[in-house]
Write an enzyme that holds these catalytic residues in place. Structure first.
Site, PDB file in Angstrom:
ATOM      1  N   CYS A 114       0.815  -1.229   0.000  1.00 45.48           N
ATOM      2  CA  CYS A 114       0.000   0.000   0.000  1.00 45.48           C
ATOM      3  C   CYS A 114       0.841   1.268   0.000  1.00 45.48           C
ATOM      4  O   CYS A 114       0.399   2.309  -0.485  1.00 45.48           O
ATOM      5  CB  CYS A 114      -0.942   0.006   1.197  1.00 45.48           C
ATOM      6  N   HIS A 275      -3.640   7.137   1.301  1.00 46.62           N
ATOM      7  CA  HIS A 275      -3.884   5.839   0.655  1.00 46.62           C
ATOM      8  C   HIS A 275      -5.296   5.394   1.029  1.00 46.62           C
ATOM      9  O   HIS A 275      -5.689   5.477   2.191  1.00 46.62           O
ATOM     10  CB  HIS A 275      -2.852   4.821   1.137  1.00 46.62           C
ATOM     11  N   ASN A 305     -10.001  -0.602  -2.164  1.00 41.83           N
ATOM     12  CA  ASN A 305      -8.576  -0.371  -1.882  1.00 41.83           C
ATOM     13  C   ASN A 305      -7.771  -0.938  -3.054  1.00 41.83           C
ATOM     14  O   ASN A 305      -7.774  -2.147  -3.288  1.00 41.83           O
ATOM     15  CB  ASN A 305      -8.240  -1.079  -0.569  1.00 41.83           C
TER      16      ASN A 305
HETATM   17  N1  ACO Z   1     -19.394  -9.522   5.231  1.00 42.55           N
HETATM   18  C1  ACO Z   1     -20.080  -9.899   6.293  1.00 42.55           C
HETATM   19  N2  ACO Z   1     -19.484 -10.311   7.441  1.00 42.55           N
HETATM   20  C2  ACO Z   1     -18.145 -10.315   7.466  1.00 42.55           C
HETATM   21  C3  ACO Z   1     -17.362  -9.937   6.373  1.00 42.55           C
HETATM   22  C4  ACO Z   1     -18.046  -9.517   5.217  1.00 42.55           C
HETATM   23  N3  ACO Z   1     -17.388  -9.118   4.111  1.00 42.55           N
HETATM   24  N4  ACO Z   1     -16.056 -10.039   6.711  1.00 42.55           N
HETATM   25  C5  ACO Z   1     -16.016 -10.490   7.962  1.00 42.55           C
HETATM   26  N5  ACO Z   1     -17.279 -10.670   8.435  1.00 42.55           N
HETATM   27  C6  ACO Z   1     -17.705 -11.129   9.760  1.00 42.55           C
HETATM   28  C7  ACO Z   1     -16.635 -11.937  10.443  1.00 42.55           C
HETATM   29  O1  ACO Z   1     -16.697 -13.285  10.022  1.00 42.55           O
HETATM   30  C8  ACO Z   1     -17.032 -11.767  11.895  1.00 42.55           C
HETATM   31  O2  ACO Z   1     -18.095 -12.635  12.171  1.00 42.55           O
HETATM   32  P1  ACO Z   1     -18.200 -13.347  13.609  1.00 42.55           P
HETATM   33  O3  ACO Z   1     -18.354 -12.240  14.604  1.00 42.55           O
HETATM   34  O4  ACO Z   1     -19.422 -14.205  13.470  1.00 42.55           O
HETATM   35  O5  ACO Z   1     -16.928 -14.118  13.766  1.00 42.55           O
HETATM   36  C9  ACO Z   1     -17.586 -10.347  11.955  1.00 42.55           C
HETATM   37  O6  ACO Z   1     -17.904 -10.000  10.601  1.00 42.55           O
HETATM   38  C10 ACO Z   1     -16.595  -9.348  12.493  1.00 42.55           C
HETATM   39  O7  ACO Z   1     -15.328  -9.561  11.860  1.00 42.55           O
HETATM   40  P2  ACO Z   1     -14.082  -8.699  12.187  1.00 42.55           P
HETATM   41  O8  ACO Z   1     -12.946  -9.125  11.327  1.00 42.55           O
HETATM   42  O9  ACO Z   1     -13.871  -8.688  13.677  1.00 42.55           O
HETATM   43  O10 ACO Z   1     -14.615  -7.265  11.727  1.00 42.55           O
HETATM   44  P3  ACO Z   1     -14.050  -5.867  12.024  1.00 42.55           P
HETATM   45  O11 ACO Z   1     -15.054  -5.084  12.735  1.00 42.55           O
HETATM   46  O12 ACO Z   1     -12.648  -5.912  12.573  1.00 42.55           O
HETATM   47  O13 ACO Z   1     -13.947  -5.298  10.547  1.00 42.55           O
HETATM   48  C11 ACO Z   1     -12.294  -4.802   8.905  1.00 42.55           C
HETATM   49  C12 ACO Z   1     -13.070  -5.898   9.596  1.00 42.55           C
HETATM   50  C13 ACO Z   1     -13.231  -3.956   8.078  1.00 42.55           C
HETATM   51  C14 ACO Z   1     -11.286  -5.462   7.978  1.00 42.55           C
HETATM   52  C15 ACO Z   1     -11.597  -3.950   9.992  1.00 42.55           C
HETATM   53  O14 ACO Z   1     -10.835  -4.747  10.856  1.00 42.55           O
HETATM   54  C16 ACO Z   1     -10.766  -2.895   9.432  1.00 42.55           C
HETATM   55  O15 ACO Z   1     -11.258  -1.866   9.018  1.00 42.55           O
HETATM   56  N6  ACO Z   1      -9.431  -3.117   9.442  1.00 42.55           N
HETATM   57  C17 ACO Z   1      -8.498  -2.283   8.763  1.00 42.55           C
HETATM   58  C18 ACO Z   1      -7.911  -3.107   7.720  1.00 42.55           C
HETATM   59  C19 ACO Z   1      -7.877  -2.415   6.431  1.00 42.55           C
HETATM   60  O16 ACO Z   1      -8.389  -1.338   6.218  1.00 42.55           O
HETATM   61  N7  ACO Z   1      -7.221  -3.046   5.533  1.00 42.55           N
HETATM   62  C20 ACO Z   1      -7.091  -2.494   4.244  1.00 42.55           C
HETATM   63  C21 ACO Z   1      -5.991  -3.157   3.583  1.00 42.55           C
HETATM   64  S1  ACO Z   1      -4.500  -2.836   4.343  1.00 42.55           S
HETATM   65  C22 ACO Z   1      -4.096  -1.307   3.977  1.00 42.55           C
HETATM   66  O17 ACO Z   1      -4.404  -0.829   2.932  1.00 42.55           O
HETATM   67  C23 ACO Z   1      -3.441  -0.561   5.019  1.00 42.55           C
END
Ligand code: ACO
Length: 348
Positions: A114, A275, A305
């Site tokens: 990224c 980004h 992204n």
């Molecule tokens: N649709 C529906 N449900 C989903 C999905 C989806 N696409 N993905 C995960 N879930 C579910 C999971 O299975 C989990 O279910 P459970 O509670 O029954 O186990 C629940 O949603 C919560 O999952 P988490 O992974 O804990 O969700 P979180 O609130 O952390 O959100 C996310 C995930 C959006 C990735 C968050 O952690 C985030 O914003 N992280 C930042 C990462 C990021 O932005 N990465 C980008 C790429 S890296 C970069 O560019 C820097």
């Protein structure tokens, strides 16, 4: 010493639009979940057979080169950032050089995910500063869609990413007060495995806490195995919360570092282009730095992204929308896998 200026910018996104609702055909997800967690409404996917990371880069590069008032034959160096190259090796830089009919110039591929475009820009900036090159093509391009897990198992990662490309041409600035003021690069490998695609790789899982099952053979054959596809280790892994926590600290820190270095403050920023990792991360940065809505550019809603392509695509769109004017202070910043992060300030 010369300053580097952005002489031309271009971007390309594929025609295929996949909305959040479209993704529900492949996995258990919803528009509500994706929008609330990431801000993404839709993304573009490259044509499976006719578009690659390099072909998209070519389209973006043509625009940047034309806008810079130069030609492909006058480009004297290529810096190409991507994590999704056409081949495991060689890199995309040489494919771009060949397909655009460029001279036998240097072509460097950058693997910084990224923050790849910021690293690429910084490398190019050093070459311009020393006078070694005068017309450098800097590219960020990604075709993520060919290597993501679109089953429910992979939904935590696959809904976030999209395809596209952006490019700029850097040239020496005749005005010493204009152009790239400084670049700032960082890394911390302590959490390298928290956002990674482990295979194909030479580690055989050496650094992982849980070792994968490997076929019993003395030599070779471990680049990619059927087991990796079955157990999902062939796909990118992301500990989303670990990424989020680090990103919301390092983004503001590296932006502030650039401002301090140039005796400027957040109020001096005309446009911050972070980004496009996740809209929630951008909003966090905006709040921490107390920036107004007008000072921050986001387009993740439309493209998801696009990793190394996200900053140049956003820069190109912001420019086309008239949001960057002569004399403006533009800040680019990125954070991503590695972890690696960086920033740059540009006086337009
Ligand atoms: N649709 C529906 N449900 C989903 C999905 C989806 N696409 N993905 C995960 N879930 C579910 C999971 O299975 C989990 O279910 P459970 O509670 O029954 O186990 C629940 O949603 C919560 O999952 P988490 O992974 O804990 O969700 P979180 O609130 O952390 O959100 C996310 C995930 C959006 C990735 C968050 O952690 C985030 O914003 N992280 C930042 C990462 C990021 O932005 N990465 C980008 C790429 S890296 C970069 O560019 C820097």
């Amino acid at each position: 010493m010369f300053n580097s200026k952005v002489a031309g910018i271009g971007h390309y996104v594929p025609n295929n639009v996949y909305t959040n609702d479209d993704l529900t055909r492949f996995m258990d997800t919803s528009d509500e979940w994706i929008t609330e967690r990431t801000g993404i409404k839709e993304r573009r996917y490259a044509d499976r057979l006719t578009e690659t990371t390099t072909t998209m880069a070519i389209e973006a590069s043509k625009i940047a080169i034309q806008q810079a008032g130069t030609t492909a034959q006058e480009i004297d160096f290529i810096v190409f950032a991507t994590l999704s190259p056409d081949y495991y090796f060689p890199g995309c830089g040489v494919l771009l050089q060949r397909e655009m009919g460029m001279n036998e110039i240097g072509a460097l591929d950058i693997r910084n995910q990224c923050s790849g475009f910021i690293y690429a820009l910084s490398v190019a900036d050093q070459f311009i500063k020393t006078g070694m090159y005068k017309n450098i093509l800097v590219v960020g391009s990604e075709k993520h869609s060919f290597a993501l897990d679109y089953s429910t198992r992979g939904r935590g990662v696959s809904v976030i990413f999209g395809d596209g490309a952006g490019a700029v041409v850097l040239q020496p600035s005749t005005d010493p007060k204009k152009g790239i003021l400084s670049t700032h690069l960082h890394s911390d490998g302590a959490e390298a495995e928290k956002l990674a695609m482990y295979y194909p790789g030479s580690s055989a899982g050496l650094w992982l806490d849980e070792k994968p099952e490997w076929p019993e053979q003395e030599l070779g054959g471990m680049l990619m195995t059927p087991e990796m596809l079955e157990n999902g280790t062939a796909f990118p892994y992301m500990d989303g919360q670990a990424v989020f926590k680090k990103a919301v600290v390092k983004f503001p820190e590296v932006i502030q570092e650039a401002l301090t270095k140039n005796n400027l403050t957040t109020q001096d920023i005309n446009l911050l282009i972070p980004h496009q990792a996740n809209l929630r991360i951008s909003q966090f940065i905006q709040k921490t730095l107390k920036l107004s809505d007008q000072q921050v550019f986001n387009n993740i809603q439309k493209y998801g992204n696009t990793t190394a392509a996200s900053v140049p695509i956003a820069l190109s769109e912001a420019f086309l929308e008239g949001k960057i004017k002569e004399g403006n202070l533009v800040c680019l910043a990125a954070f991503g896998a590695g972890f690696t992060w960086g920033s740059t300030l540009i006086r337009w």
